[in-house]
Design an enzyme around this catalytic site. Structure first.
Site, PDB file in Angstrom:
ATOM      1  N   CYS A  79       0.777  -1.248   0.000  1.00  0.00           N
ATOM      2  CA  CYS A  79       0.000   0.000   0.000  1.00  0.00           C
ATOM      3  C   CYS A  79       0.810   1.300   0.000  1.00  0.00           C
ATOM      4  O   CYS A  79       0.748   2.095  -0.931  1.00  0.00           O
ATOM      5  CB  CYS A  79      -0.952   0.001   1.188  1.00  0.00           C
ATOM      6  SG  CYS A  79      -2.117  -1.363   1.183  1.00  0.00           S
ATOM      7  N   HIS A 129      -2.642   6.843   3.716  1.00  0.00           N
ATOM      8  CA  HIS A 129      -1.632   5.831   4.053  1.00  0.00           C
ATOM      9  C   HIS A 129      -0.193   6.203   3.675  1.00  0.00           C
ATOM     10  O   HIS A 129       0.616   5.352   3.333  1.00  0.00           O
ATOM     11  CB  HIS A 129      -2.000   4.470   3.440  1.00  0.00           C
ATOM     12  CG  HIS A 129      -1.573   3.316   4.309  1.00  0.00           C
ATOM     13  ND1 HIS A 129      -1.819   2.004   3.997  1.00  0.00           N
ATOM     14  CD2 HIS A 129      -0.900   3.304   5.510  1.00  0.00           C
ATOM     15  CE1 HIS A 129      -1.339   1.209   4.949  1.00  0.00           C
ATOM     16  NE2 HIS A 129      -0.778   1.979   5.880  1.00  0.00           N
TER      17      HIS A 129
END
Length: 485
Positions: A79, A129
């Site tokens: 991610c 993120h």
């Protein structure tokens, strides 16, 4: 003379009626960008890619009017590294985000900053993120990397109680219901509002699904797969098939839900009258093994992990007929390619390649291999779970990787699409392996990548890790107090 004046007056009125000033401005302004980024959606899992399990009618229709970059890869398939490379156009060893839950340097030149400086209104909705201050923590504007409209949480996969922050407010809010639907509704409102203005807009919709937990899509979509007979990939071992079936039911349920909302966003662009002059992209940060090779999730160099969907729909320039591109598009290439498509100069800090002219048919593709890597294994693929450092290249036909001990995997993806036959060390491919090894060395030299043990890079960047060599989630709120979950 009066006749000429009358003719001139009539022509002037006709001209003003036919060509309104606002329409001229709209035609002349730079294209909008709507970038739909989903989490853990492998390239193989769409109807247009041939997956009979996937219910993706909207994406299938979009693919029929778009360029399908079917060789797009996530160079570091996890991610935070993907998002940092997407934002900066840099490789992970340059921007330093080679693990989840670390901060992307706020001094970096990012997509949001460049677009804002060049007259765009910018926004992001959903998962971020790249902040590294805790997955539920408030992210102040000084760390929002140039985006103006901000409805974001660092990271959550609680899709039915999904939190977020707005702009500069430290008050945590909750999306209404399943967050994919709520985020798409919010994005539709943003598009409608910005379409009425003269400035071009750029919006990233960053959805957390179909990342696990898999069984949390709305009931409507889960019922679609309750009794559906699923077709499993050939590389799922017999002892993993039962778990794979259960997992895939939930995975495809999320996918069906997302597809409905992609259809909604596409229709919004049409209704707002901006579809022609909008670059609409659908892609993912990485894939998901889902039982293939006996494993789950990402980070590993297999097709199901590294290969991502990448559709680009831009009718004004690319037309509305289905096209397939063989470009080896890597994550750092996305930022410069988007900037090239909208006519903005590529910053010197960018390492990725601008493929905009190739996509527009103005030049030929000259890239024959692209880099894949794991700098430091962690989390779902920690060393205890078999994780290890690797560097590799993907070509039009082969995937080749080395670990710290030497050649590790070599697959002929043309003859062996499920990557069941590792060719490393086999006499019949000796010359091919030597050539791929030489090409990998060349790419590593270009990237100034010395391929050292992961913990050396962890120390270089001063990252704090736990006993599994993973950066812990720093669960603190914006006041520095612990968050109880």
């Amino acid at each position: 003379m009066k006749i000429y004046k009358s003719i001139f007056l009539i022509c002037s009125i006709f001209f003003l009626c036919e060509f309104k000033p606002g329409e001229v401005k709209k035609a002349d302004k730079k294209p909008n960008i709507v970038y739909i980024l989903v989490d853990q959606w492998r390239a193989q899992a769409t109807g247009y890619a041939g997956d009979k399990n996937a219910h993706t009618p909207n994406l299938d229709r979009l693919a029929a009017q778009s360029v399908n970059v079917h060789n797009a890869v996530s160079g570091m398939p996890v991610c935070s590294p993907h998002r940092a490379s997407l934002l900066t156009g840099q490789y992970p060893l340059t921007h330093g985000v080679f693990m989840n839950d670390v901060l992307l340097d706020t001094n970096k030149v990012t997509l949001g900053k460049v677009l804002t400086q060049n007259g765009y209104t910018t926004g992001i909705i959903g998962k971020w993120h790249v902040d590294g201050h805790g997955r539920r923590s408030y992210i102040p504007p000084t760390r929002q990397q140039g985006f103006e409209y901000w409805k974001v949480l660092e990271c959550t996969h609680n899709y039915n109680h999904s939190e977020y922050y707005i702009g500069d407010s430290p008050e945590r809010k909750v999306w209404d219901g399943y967050d994919v639907i709520a985020q798409a509704d919010d994005a539709s409102k943003y598009i409608k509002e910005k379409a009425r203005q003269d400035k071009p807009f750029a919006l990233i919709i960053s959805m957390g699904a179909p990342h696990d937990p898999y069984q949390t899509a709305p009931e409507k979509y889960r019922k679609m797969y309750e009794n559906k007979e699923l077709i499993l990939r050939d590389n799922i071992p017999a002892d993993k098939r039962e778990r794979a079936i259960e997992t895939l039911r939930g995975y495809y349920s999320h996918i069906a839900a997302i597809d409905d909302n992609i259809g909604k966003l596409w229709q919004t662009l049409k209704d707002a009258g901006v579809e022609e002059n909008t670059i609409l992209v659908f892609s993912a940060d990485h894939g998901d093994l889902l039982g293939s090779h006996g494993d789950w999730n990402k980070q590993q160099p297999y097709e199901e992990s590294i290969r991502v969907p990448f559709l680009i729909h831009y009718p004004a320039v690319l037309g509305k007929t289905a096209q397939t591109s063989d470009l080896l598009l890597n994550t750092p290439d996305i930022m410069p390619t988007l900037l090239g498509m909208v006519g903005i100069s590529i910053p010197n800090s960018v390492e990725g390649k601008d493929f905009s002219k190739v996509l527009k048919g103005e030049s030929k593709n000259k890239v024959e291999e692209t880099l894949i890597s794991c700098v430091q294994p962690f989390g779902q693929w920690s060393r205890a779970r078999g994780g290890k450092e690797y560097r590799g290249i993907v070509t039009q036909r082969y995937t080749y990787t080395r670990d710290l001990n030497g050649p590790w995997l070599l697959f002929d993806n043309e003859k062996d699409p499920f990557q069941l036959n590792n060719l490393v060390g086999k006499p019949e491919v000796k010359k091919i392996q030597a050539d791929l090894d030489k090409r990998l060395n060349k790419v590593l030299r270009e990237r100034n990548d010395q391929f050292r043990p992961g913990l050396e890079y962890v120390r270089q960047w001063n990252y704090v890790i736990d006993e599994t060599e993973t950066v812990p989630y720093n669960k603190i709120n914006y006041e520095g107090k612990p968050i109880v979950e």
